[in-house]
Write a protein that holds these residues in place. Structure first.
Motif, PDB file in Angstrom:
ATOM      1  N   GLY A  12       0.820  -1.212   0.000  1.00 44.22           N
ATOM      2  CA  GLY A  12       0.000   0.000   0.000  1.00 44.22           C
ATOM      3  C   GLY A  12       0.849   1.255   0.000  1.00 44.22           C
ATOM      4  O   GLY A  12       0.546   2.231  -0.696  1.00 44.22           O
ATOM      5  N   TRP A  13       1.927   1.244   0.778  1.00 43.19           N
ATOM      6  CA  TRP A  13       2.826   2.398   0.815  1.00 43.19           C
ATOM      7  C   TRP A  13       3.508   2.599  -0.543  1.00 43.19           C
ATOM      8  O   TRP A  13       3.576   3.724  -1.039  1.00 43.19           O
ATOM      9  CB  TRP A  13       3.865   2.199   1.913  1.00 43.19           C
ATOM     10  CG  TRP A  13       4.870   3.303   1.962  1.00 43.19           C
ATOM     11  CD1 TRP A  13       4.701   4.547   2.494  1.00 43.19           C
ATOM     12  CD2 TRP A  13       6.205   3.254   1.454  1.00 43.19           C
ATOM     13  NE1 TRP A  13       5.856   5.262   2.337  1.00 43.19           N
ATOM     14  CE2 TRP A  13       6.793   4.500   1.708  1.00 43.19           C
ATOM     15  CE3 TRP A  13       6.946   2.282   0.812  1.00 43.19           C
ATOM     16  CZ2 TRP A  13       8.094   4.792   1.339  1.00 43.19           C
ATOM     17  CZ3 TRP A  13       8.239   2.567   0.441  1.00 43.19           C
ATOM     18  CH2 TRP A  13       8.795   3.812   0.718  1.00 43.19           C
ATOM     19  N   LEU A  14       3.989   1.516  -1.136  1.00 42.99           N
ATOM     20  CA  LEU A  14       4.628   1.624  -2.449  1.00 42.99           C
ATOM     21  C   LEU A  14       3.650   2.123  -3.509  1.00 42.99           C
ATOM     22  O   LEU A  14       4.003   2.967  -4.340  1.00 42.99           O
ATOM     23  CB  LEU A  14       5.193   0.264  -2.881  1.00 42.99           C
ATOM     24  CG  LEU A  14       6.513  -0.154  -2.251  1.00 42.99           C
ATOM     25  CD1 LEU A  14       6.827  -1.598  -2.627  1.00 42.99           C
ATOM     26  CD2 LEU A  14       7.624   0.766  -2.687  1.00 42.99           C
ATOM     27  N   ALA A  15       2.434   1.608  -3.486  1.00 40.75           N
ATOM     28  CA  ALA A  15       1.433   2.055  -4.461  1.00 40.75           C
ATOM     29  C   ALA A  15       1.127   3.541  -4.281  1.00 40.75           C
ATOM     30  O   ALA A  15       0.987   4.274  -5.261  1.00 40.75           O
ATOM     31  CB  ALA A  15       0.153   1.238  -4.325  1.00 40.75           C
ATOM     32  N   GLY A  16       1.049   3.983  -3.035  1.00 43.90           N
ATOM     33  CA  GLY A  16       0.819   5.400  -2.785  1.00 43.90           C
ATOM     34  C   GLY A  16       1.971   6.260  -3.259  1.00 43.90           C
ATOM     35  O   GLY A  16       1.768   7.341  -3.817  1.00 43.90           O
ATOM     36  N   MET A  17       3.191   5.779  -3.068  1.00 42.63           N
ATOM     37  CA  MET A  17       4.359   6.535  -3.508  1.00 42.63           C
ATOM     38  C   MET A  17       4.435   6.592  -5.037  1.00 42.63           C
ATOM     39  O   MET A  17       4.788   7.619  -5.599  1.00 42.63           O
ATOM     40  CB  MET A  17       5.645   5.901  -2.964  1.00 42.63           C
ATOM     41  CG  MET A  17       5.773   5.948  -1.465  1.00 42.63           C
ATOM     42  SD  MET A  17       5.848   7.603  -0.831  1.00 42.63           S
ATOM     43  CE  MET A  17       7.515   8.009  -1.225  1.00 42.63           C
ATOM     44  N   ILE A  18       4.080   5.508  -5.694  1.00 45.00           N
ATOM     45  CA  ILE A  18       4.173   5.448  -7.152  1.00 45.00           C
ATOM     46  C   ILE A  18       3.048   6.242  -7.808  1.00 45.00           C
ATOM     47  O   ILE A  18       3.277   7.008  -8.738  1.00 45.00           O
ATOM     48  CB  ILE A  18       4.151   3.978  -7.637  1.00 45.00           C
ATOM     49  CG1 ILE A  18       5.447   3.289  -7.217  1.00 45.00           C
ATOM     50  CG2 ILE A  18       3.957   3.902  -9.146  1.00 45.00           C
ATOM     51  CD1 ILE A  18       5.435   1.785  -7.404  1.00 45.00           C
ATOM     52  N   SER A  19       1.824   6.078  -7.325  1.00 43.98           N
ATOM     53  CA  SER A  19       0.697   6.678  -8.031  1.00 43.98           C
ATOM     54  C   SER A  19       0.323   8.073  -7.552  1.00 43.98           C
ATOM     55  O   SER A  19      -0.267   8.833  -8.299  1.00 43.98           O
ATOM     56  CB  SER A  19      -0.524   5.766  -7.930  1.00 43.98           C
ATOM     57  OG  SER A  19      -0.952   5.685  -6.599  1.00 43.98           O
ATOM     58  N   ARG A  20       0.666   8.432  -6.337  1.00 45.86           N
ATOM     59  CA  ARG A  20       0.230   9.716  -5.824  1.00 45.86           C
ATOM     60  C   ARG A  20       1.371  10.549  -5.283  1.00 45.86           C
ATOM     61  O   ARG A  20       1.222  11.739  -5.086  1.00 45.86           O
ATOM     62  CB  ARG A  20      -0.813   9.498  -4.734  1.00 45.86           C
ATOM     63  CG  ARG A  20      -1.500  10.774  -4.296  1.00 45.86           C
ATOM     64  CD  ARG A  20      -2.517  10.505  -3.262  1.00 45.86           C
ATOM     65  NE  ARG A  20      -1.855  10.256  -1.988  1.00 45.86           N
ATOM     66  CZ  ARG A  20      -2.399  10.456  -0.822  1.00 45.86           C
ATOM     67  NH1 ARG A  20      -3.633  10.879  -0.753  1.00 45.86           N
ATOM     68  NH2 ARG A  20      -1.764  10.215   0.293  1.00 45.86           N
ATOM     69  N   GLY A  21       2.471   9.936  -4.972  1.00 37.79           N
ATOM     70  CA  GLY A  21       3.597  10.675  -4.430  1.00 37.79           C
ATOM     71  C   GLY A  21       3.665  10.666  -2.912  1.00 37.79           C
ATOM     72  O   GLY A  21       4.470  11.349  -2.325  1.00 37.79           O
ATOM     73  N   GLY A  22       2.839   9.871  -2.244  1.00 34.88           N
ATOM     74  CA  GLY A  22       2.866   9.786  -0.793  1.00 34.88           C
ATOM     75  C   GLY A  22       2.013   8.637  -0.314  1.00 34.88           C
ATOM     76  O   GLY A  22       1.148   8.154  -1.033  1.00 34.88           O
ATOM     77  N   GLY A  23       2.239   8.206   0.919  1.00 35.02           N
ATOM     78  CA  GLY A  23       1.457   7.123   1.493  1.00 35.02           C
ATOM     79  C   GLY A  23       0.108   7.620   1.972  1.00 35.02           C
ATOM     80  O   GLY A  23      -0.223   8.798   1.881  1.00 35.02           O
ATOM     81  N   PHE A  24      -0.692   6.724   2.515  1.00 35.40           N
ATOM     82  CA  PHE A  24      -2.035   7.049   2.985  1.00 35.40           C
ATOM     83  C   PHE A  24      -2.161   6.902   4.491  1.00 35.40           C
ATOM     84  O   PHE A  24      -3.262   6.832   5.004  1.00 35.40           O
ATOM     85  CB  PHE A  24      -3.054   6.123   2.324  1.00 35.40           C
ATOM     86  CG  PHE A  24      -3.017   6.151   0.830  1.00 35.40           C
ATOM     87  CD1 PHE A  24      -3.458   7.259   0.139  1.00 35.40           C
ATOM     88  CD2 PHE A  24      -2.523   5.075   0.128  1.00 35.40           C
ATOM     89  CE1 PHE A  24      -3.422   7.290  -1.235  1.00 35.40           C
ATOM     90  CE2 PHE A  24      -2.487   5.093  -1.248  1.00 35.40           C
ATOM     91  CZ  PHE A  24      -2.935   6.208  -1.934  1.00 35.40           C
ATOM     92  N   GLY A  25      -1.065   6.803   5.208  1.00 28.74           N
ATOM     93  CA  GLY A  25      -1.117   6.488   6.631  1.00 28.74           C
ATOM     94  C   GLY A  25      -1.111   4.980   6.801  1.00 28.74           C
ATOM     95  O   GLY A  25      -1.319   4.229   5.847  1.00 28.74           O
TER      96      GLY A  25
END
Length: 86
Positions: A12-25
């Protein structure tokens, strides 16, 4: 069970970094990664690709989470306050 949660958070953290530029908590990353692991496993199974080990699970889960985020963004209504100024 613990590895499943660890893989979910990492994916989830990697997907947030790749697609949005940050994690989601921590909770957002966990939910995104776990749902993404099911989607990634399904997609990899459709393509006939087998993943083994921790790294393979993280890769499949991350790809599934990226697909999940992409689908969510397709159906999300744009925020009127986010409109581009002319």
């Amino acid at each position: 069970m613990l590895w499943f949660l660890v893989v979910g958070v990492i994916a989830g953290w990697l997907a947030g970094m790749i697609s949005r530029g940050g994690g989601f908590g921590i909770w957002g990353d966990l939910i995104t990664g776990i749902v993404g692991s099911y989607i990634g496993g399904f997609l990899f199974n459709l393509m006939g690709i087998a993943t083994y080990g921790l790294i393979g699970s993280i890769i499949a889960s991350t790809i599934g989470a990226i697909v999940l985020l992409w689908v969510i963004r397709l159906f999300r209504v744009a925020d009127p306050a986010y409109k581009k100024k002319e």
